[in-house]
Enzyme design. Structure first.
Site, mmCIF file in Angstrom:
data_model
loop_
_atom_site.group_PDB
_atom_site.id
_atom_site.type_symbol
_atom_site.label_atom_id
_atom_site.label_comp_id
_atom_site.label_asym_id
_atom_site.label_seq_id
_atom_site.Cartn_x
_atom_site.Cartn_y
_atom_site.Cartn_z
ATOM 1 N N CYS A 29 -11.996 24.889 11.279
ATOM 2 C CA CYS A 29 -11.190 24.452 10.141
ATOM 3 C C CYS A 29 -10.929 22.964 10.278
ATOM 4 C CB CYS A 29 -9.889 25.242 10.039
ATOM 5 S SG CYS A 29 -8.518 24.587 11.003
ATOM 6 N N GLU A 30 -10.988 22.271 9.156
ATOM 7 C CA GLU A 30 -10.863 20.817 9.217
ATOM 8 C C GLU A 30 -9.424 20.352 9.373
ATOM 9 O OE1 GLU A 30 -12.684 19.368 5.665
ATOM 10 O OE2 GLU A 30 -10.889 19.630 4.442
ATOM 11 N N HIS A 31 -8.475 21.249 9.252
ATOM 12 C CA HIS A 31 -7.077 20.850 9.391
ATOM 13 C C HIS A 31 -6.599 20.875 10.828
ATOM 14 C CE1 HIS A 31 -7.168 22.573 5.136
ATOM 15 N NE2 HIS A 31 -7.193 21.259 5.047
ATOM 16 N N HIS A 32 -7.133 21.786 11.641
ATOM 17 C CA HIS A 32 -6.675 21.912 13.024
ATOM 18 C C HIS A 32 -7.819 21.854 14.026
ATOM 19 C CE1 HIS A 32 -3.881 24.144 10.350
ATOM 20 N NE2 HIS A 32 -2.969 23.510 11.055
ATOM 21 N N GLN B 6 -12.869 27.215 4.210
ATOM 22 C CA GLN B 6 -13.699 28.365 3.852
ATOM 23 C C GLN B 6 -14.159 28.309 2.389
ATOM 24 O OE1 GLN B 6 -12.075 32.149 5.152
ATOM 25 N NE2 GLN B 6 -13.282 33.251 3.629
ATOM 26 N N HIS C 161 -8.992 33.219 10.742
ATOM 27 C CA HIS C 161 -8.754 31.823 11.117
ATOM 28 C C HIS C 161 -7.826 31.750 12.323
ATOM 29 C CE1 HIS C 161 -10.356 29.856 7.345
ATOM 30 N NE2 HIS C 161 -10.410 31.141 7.061
ATOM 31 N N CYS D 285 -6.332 29.250 13.445
ATOM 32 C CA CYS D 285 -5.133 28.430 13.196
ATOM 33 C C CYS D 285 -4.017 29.269 12.596
ATOM 34 C CB CYS D 285 -5.452 27.199 12.352
ATOM 35 S SG CYS D 285 -6.033 27.535 10.701
HETATM 36 ZN ZN LIG Z 1 -6.562 25.363 10.176
#
Ligand SMILES: [Zn+2]
Length: 198
Positions: free
Chosen positions: A87-90, A128, A156, A158
């Protein structure tokens, strides 16, 4: 030697990443010089380059490399394609399965290429939803089919390890184009991917 697979990493990138990861480990309270961690920054540098290798690969070229003329107009489904992404956020993994279908319009591609396209887009920093539409677009743009459908079910880390800590939640995303925008075709596809033949 009959077969060997060689892994290649760019030295400059690898050595910069090693420096960065050594520093990150220290910032997190670790001792980067202790025995168990001595080679960890190098392993991380290589693992991350492997897990983001998709940026260097052209999905359209891969699909075109095995594009064959064929007068088939039946739905072709490849289901339960294993998928691992970040995931690009975490930058934590999300993983699950992709189910893909298309209805040819004169051209088909090798079945393994469909799975390959999933990897090409999964091995990047992703969300996703975008992963789902990128796969659809690549198939649509290269094979010019009558319709494409992509469904991804993923867990996920995260969400599971941090934040809301929902251990059993599965996120489903889907994208439909062409013939699959018709209810009838779409429900045939969802029926086929949810049935167990074995
Ligand atoms: Zn994430």
């Amino acid at each position: 030697m009959a077969y060997s697979k060689v892994e290649q990493y760019e030295d400059k990138i690898t050595s910069s990443l090693i420096e960065n990861y050594r520093e990150s480990l220290a910032l997190l309270g670790e001792k980067p010089d202790r025995e168990g961690l001595v080679k960890t920054p190098e392993r991380m540098a290589k693992a991350m380059q492997f897990l983001t290798q998709g940026y260097q690969i052209d999905a359209h070229a891969i699909l075109n490399s095995a594009k064959f003329h064929e007068d088939v107009s039946e739905m072709i489904i490849v289901k339960d394609i294993e998928l691992y992404s970040l995931c690009e956020h975490h930058m934590l993994p999300f993983f699950g399965k992709a189910h893909i279908a298309y209805i040819p319009n004169g051209y088909i591609t090798g079945l393994s290429k469909i799975a390959r396209v999933v990897d090409i887009f999964a091995r990047r920093l992703q969300v996703q939803e975008r992963l789902t539409t990128q796969i659809l677009d690549a198939i649509k743009e290269t094979l010019n089919p009558l319709g494409v459908a992509v469904v991804i079910e993923a867990s996920h880390l995260c969400m599971m390890m941090r934040g809301v800590q929902k251990q059993n939640s599965v996120t489903t995303t889907s994208a439909f184009w062409g013939e699959f925008e018709k209810n009838e075709t779409r429900s045939e596809f969802t029926k086929l991917i949810s049935s167990r033949l074995h």
